[in-house]
Design a protein around this motif. Sequence first.
Motif, PDB file in Angstrom:
ATOM      1  N   LEU A  26       0.847  -1.187   0.000  1.00 59.98           N
ATOM      2  CA  LEU A  26       0.000   0.000   0.000  1.00 59.98           C
ATOM      3  C   LEU A  26       0.888   1.244   0.000  1.00 59.98           C
ATOM      4  CD1 LEU A  26      -3.029  -0.909   2.287  1.00 59.98           C
ATOM      5  CD2 LEU A  26      -2.543  -1.515  -0.087  1.00 59.98           C
ATOM      6  N   VAL A  27       0.241   2.407   0.008  1.00 59.31           N
ATOM      7  CA  VAL A  27       0.954   3.675  -0.152  1.00 59.31           C
ATOM      8  C   VAL A  27       1.005   4.428   1.172  1.00 59.31           C
ATOM      9  CG1 VAL A  27       0.964   5.912  -1.344  1.00 59.31           C
ATOM     10  CG2 VAL A  27       0.264   3.838  -2.569  1.00 59.31           C
ATOM     11  N   VAL A  28       2.175   4.963   1.490  1.00 56.38           N
ATOM     12  CA  VAL A  28       2.367   5.807   2.670  1.00 56.38           C
ATOM     13  C   VAL A  28       2.903   7.149   2.181  1.00 56.38           C
ATOM     14  CG1 VAL A  28       3.549   6.086   4.884  1.00 56.38           C
ATOM     15  CG2 VAL A  28       2.875   3.800   4.105  1.00 56.38           C
ATOM     16  N   THR A  29       2.258   8.238   2.611  1.00 51.71           N
ATOM     17  CA  THR A  29       2.659   9.566   2.149  1.00 51.71           C
ATOM     18  C   THR A  29       3.170  10.399   3.319  1.00 51.71           C
ATOM     19  OG1 THR A  29       1.044   9.525   0.348  1.00 51.71           O
ATOM     20  CG2 THR A  29       1.902  11.676   0.989  1.00 51.71           C
ATOM     21  N   LEU A  30       4.388  10.905   3.186  1.00 55.68           N
ATOM     22  CA  LEU A  30       4.991  11.809   4.160  1.00 55.68           C
ATOM     23  C   LEU A  30       5.097  13.177   3.488  1.00 55.68           C
ATOM     24  CD1 LEU A  30       7.950   9.639   5.547  1.00 55.68           C
ATOM     25  CD2 LEU A  30       5.547   9.606   6.209  1.00 55.68           C
ATOM     26  N   GLY A  31       4.290  14.120   3.950  1.00 55.80           N
ATOM     27  CA  GLY A  31       4.285  15.436   3.309  1.00 55.80           C
ATOM     28  C   GLY A  31       3.808  15.326   1.881  1.00 55.80           C
ATOM     29  N   LEU A  36       6.051   3.230  -1.134  1.00 53.45           N
ATOM     30  CA  LEU A  36       5.391   1.940  -1.052  1.00 53.45           C
ATOM     31  C   LEU A  36       5.767   1.259   0.262  1.00 53.45           C
ATOM     32  CD1 LEU A  36       5.806   0.597  -4.702  1.00 53.45           C
ATOM     33  CD2 LEU A  36       3.832   1.745  -3.672  1.00 53.45           C
ATOM     34  N   ASP A  37       4.757   0.866   0.993  1.00 47.42           N
ATOM     35  CA  ASP A  37       4.925   0.254   2.311  1.00 47.42           C
ATOM     36  C   ASP A  37       5.857  -0.952   2.237  1.00 47.42           C
ATOM     37  OD1 ASP A  37       4.618  -0.810   4.849  1.00 47.42           O
ATOM     38  OD2 ASP A  37       2.455  -1.121   4.700  1.00 47.42           O
ATOM     39  N   GLY A  38       6.963  -0.881   2.988  1.00 47.60           N
ATOM     40  CA  GLY A  38       7.884  -1.995   3.063  1.00 47.60           C
ATOM     41  C   GLY A  38       8.845  -2.118   1.902  1.00 47.60           C
ATOM     42  N   VAL A  39       8.696  -1.255   0.893  1.00 47.92           N
ATOM     43  CA  VAL A  39       9.585  -1.304  -0.271  1.00 47.92           C
ATOM     44  C   VAL A  39      10.609  -0.186  -0.199  1.00 47.92           C
ATOM     45  CG1 VAL A  39       9.735  -1.165  -2.792  1.00 47.92           C
ATOM     46  CG2 VAL A  39       7.834  -2.383  -1.709  1.00 47.92           C
ATOM     47  N   ASP A  40      10.125   1.050  -0.095  1.00 41.50           N
ATOM     48  CA  ASP A  40      11.050   2.186  -0.030  1.00 41.50           C
ATOM     49  C   ASP A  40      10.807   3.078   1.183  1.00 41.50           C
ATOM     50  OD1 ASP A  40       9.473   3.551  -3.026  1.00 41.50           O
ATOM     51  OD2 ASP A  40       8.671   3.216  -1.015  1.00 41.50           O
ATOM     52  N   ILE A  41      10.126   2.530   2.175  1.00 38.51           N
ATOM     53  CA  ILE A  41      10.000   3.206   3.468  1.00 38.51           C
ATOM     54  C   ILE A  41       9.806   2.156   4.550  1.00 38.51           C
ATOM     55  CG2 ILE A  41       7.493   3.504   3.308  1.00 38.51           C
ATOM     56  CD1 ILE A  41       7.875   6.219   4.722  1.00 38.51           C
ATOM     57  N   ASN A  42      10.325   2.434   5.755  1.00 42.88           N
ATOM     58  CA  ASN A  42      10.145   1.514   6.869  1.00 42.88           C
ATOM     59  C   ASN A  42       9.717   2.290   8.107  1.00 42.88           C
ATOM     60  OD1 ASN A  42      12.602   2.526   8.149  1.00 42.88           O
ATOM     61  ND2 ASN A  42      13.715   1.345   6.618  1.00 42.88           N
ATOM     62  N   PRO A  43       9.215   1.590   9.142  1.00 42.88           N
ATOM     63  CA  PRO A  43       8.668   2.276  10.318  1.00 42.88           C
ATOM     64  C   PRO A  43       9.604   3.258  11.012  1.00 42.88           C
ATOM     65  CG  PRO A  43       7.870   0.041  10.281  1.00 42.88           C
ATOM     66  CD  PRO A  43       8.875   0.144   9.167  1.00 42.88           C
ATOM     67  N   PRO A  44      10.910   2.970  11.189  1.00 42.66           N
ATOM     68  CA  PRO A  44      11.760   3.971  11.844  1.00 42.66           C
ATOM     69  C   PRO A  44      11.733   5.335  11.159  1.00 42.66           C
ATOM     70  CG  PRO A  44      12.876   1.870  11.841  1.00 42.66           C
ATOM     71  CD  PRO A  44      11.639   1.695  10.999  1.00 42.66           C
ATOM     72  N   GLY A 259       4.196  -3.322   9.701  1.00 41.05           N
ATOM     73  CA  GLY A 259       4.677  -2.460   8.639  1.00 41.05           C
ATOM     74  C   GLY A 259       4.262  -1.015   8.828  1.00 41.05           C
ATOM     75  N   CYS A 260       4.502  -0.235   7.786  1.00 42.53           N
ATOM     76  CA  CYS A 260       4.305   1.211   7.878  1.00 42.53           C
ATOM     77  C   CYS A 260       2.837   1.607   8.030  1.00 42.53           C
ATOM     78  CB  CYS A 260       4.886   1.886   6.644  1.00 42.53           C
ATOM     79  SG  CYS A 260       6.680   1.729   6.515  1.00 42.53           S
ATOM     80  N   THR A 261       1.933   0.862   7.427  1.00 43.58           N
ATOM     81  CA  THR A 261       0.516   1.238   7.498  1.00 43.58           C
ATOM     82  C   THR A 261       0.004   1.168   8.927  1.00 43.58           C
ATOM     83  OG1 THR A 261       0.160   0.437   5.237  1.00 43.58           O
ATOM     84  CG2 THR A 261      -1.784   0.755   6.614  1.00 43.58           C
ATOM     85  N   VAL A 262       0.250   0.059   9.600  1.00 43.71           N
ATOM     86  CA  VAL A 262      -0.195  -0.095  10.988  1.00 43.71           C
ATOM     87  C   VAL A 262       0.561   0.859  11.905  1.00 43.71           C
ATOM     88  CG1 VAL A 262      -0.278  -1.691  12.938  1.00 43.71           C
ATOM     89  CG2 VAL A 262      -0.950  -2.471  10.662  1.00 43.71           C
ATOM     90  N   THR A 263       1.873   0.971  11.696  1.00 41.99           N
ATOM     91  CA  THR A 263       2.698   1.858  12.517  1.00 41.99           C
ATOM     92  C   THR A 263       2.220   3.300  12.447  1.00 41.99           C
ATOM     93  OG1 THR A 263       4.652   0.460  12.289  1.00 41.99           O
ATOM     94  CG2 THR A 263       5.040   2.755  12.835  1.00 41.99           C
ATOM     95  N   SER A 264       1.770   3.723  11.279  1.00 37.09           N
ATOM     96  CA  SER A 264       1.330   5.109  11.088  1.00 37.09           C
ATOM     97  C   SER A 264       0.145   5.472  11.972  1.00 37.09           C
ATOM     98  CB  SER A 264       0.958   5.350   9.613  1.00 37.09           C
ATOM     99  OG  SER A 264       2.089   5.240   8.785  1.00 37.09           O
ATOM    100  N   HIS A 265      -0.605   4.477  12.402  1.00 35.28           N
ATOM    101  CA  HIS A 265      -1.799   4.743  13.203  1.00 35.28           C
ATOM    102  C   HIS A 265      -1.636   4.402  14.687  1.00 35.28           C
ATOM    103  CE1 HIS A 265      -4.106   5.654   9.611  1.00 35.28           C
ATOM    104  NE2 HIS A 265      -3.622   4.559   9.064  1.00 35.28           N
ATOM    105  N   CYS A 266      -0.627   3.563  15.012  1.00 38.96           N
ATOM    106  CA  CYS A 266      -0.500   3.081  16.398  1.00 38.96           C
ATOM    107  C   CYS A 266       0.733   3.598  17.129  1.00 38.96           C
ATOM    108  CB  CYS A 266      -0.477   1.557  16.409  1.00 38.96           C
ATOM    109  SG  CYS A 266      -1.990   0.805  15.802  1.00 38.96           S
TER     110      CYS A 266
END
Length: 281
Positions: A26-31, A36-44, A259-266
């Motif tokens: 899925l897609v994660v947007t910063l600014g 792409l979740d887990g491909v080019d971004i990670n939770p840290p 992953g990033c999707t769950v981390t973004s909310h919790c």
Amino acid sequence: MVQITCDSTADLEHLFLQRNIRVLPLVVTLGNKSFLDGVDINPPEIFTYVKENKVLPKTAARSEEDFYEFFKAFTDNGDSIIHFNISATMSASHEMAKKASLRLKNVFVVDSANLSTGTGLLALYAADLRDQGKSDQEIYQSVLSRIPAVQASFVVDTMEYLHKGGRCSGVAKFAASVLRIKPMILVKNGSMVVGKKYMGAFDKVILKYVSDTLTSFDTPDYTRIFVTHTYADPQTVQAVKEEILRLAPFKEIIETKAGCTVTSHCGKSTLGILYINDGKK
């Protein structure tokens, strides 16, 4: 061949490859930048972004066309697909996947009514059946029957992300920080609801949560249980595993990081135990 596929929120980490489960991130947007979740971004990177910018990332489903191309790569080879999505009440991922599936043959789309490794448990069960030689229809129907039995819950260490995401008021956040309240979040009927509220240090209350959960949901399928977390302290994670071993004879305890999707909310240090609760006492 029957292909088992998921969106990235299933949080199976190494098991995607190990069990031959294909994943569409899925897609994660910063600014103004999307990843792409887990491909080019990670939770840290998300923790850093939130700390520096005081706002949460945005998450989004993939488009119908993305799902269509993803599925078509398999159906063009004559494969059928059992695909798993995060709960339809939490994301448009299921809706987009379902629309794409109607344009193809032999694509079975499952609304997991869950998130994270709650979805992953169903995908692994489907992979078990595939490896036993079951047909696509047999796998699909068997999976649907188990969806209501998935026990998915977790405890949140900090209310900061829930507050920033509009899921708790400023007063609630303040009270939680002062009283050291750690809420338990349950997935019920495809949505997240607040369960018990624990008080005290996270490494202490998390063991009480494990005991309470195994007592409340007390007919597990002992095949496997997940300990899924957002970069919780390794000693706390190990203590949780030992508590599970002490209380219940699961054949496999699997640790994964959300992953990033769950981390973004919790937020950081959220931890949950997840298993299918339809075994016999």
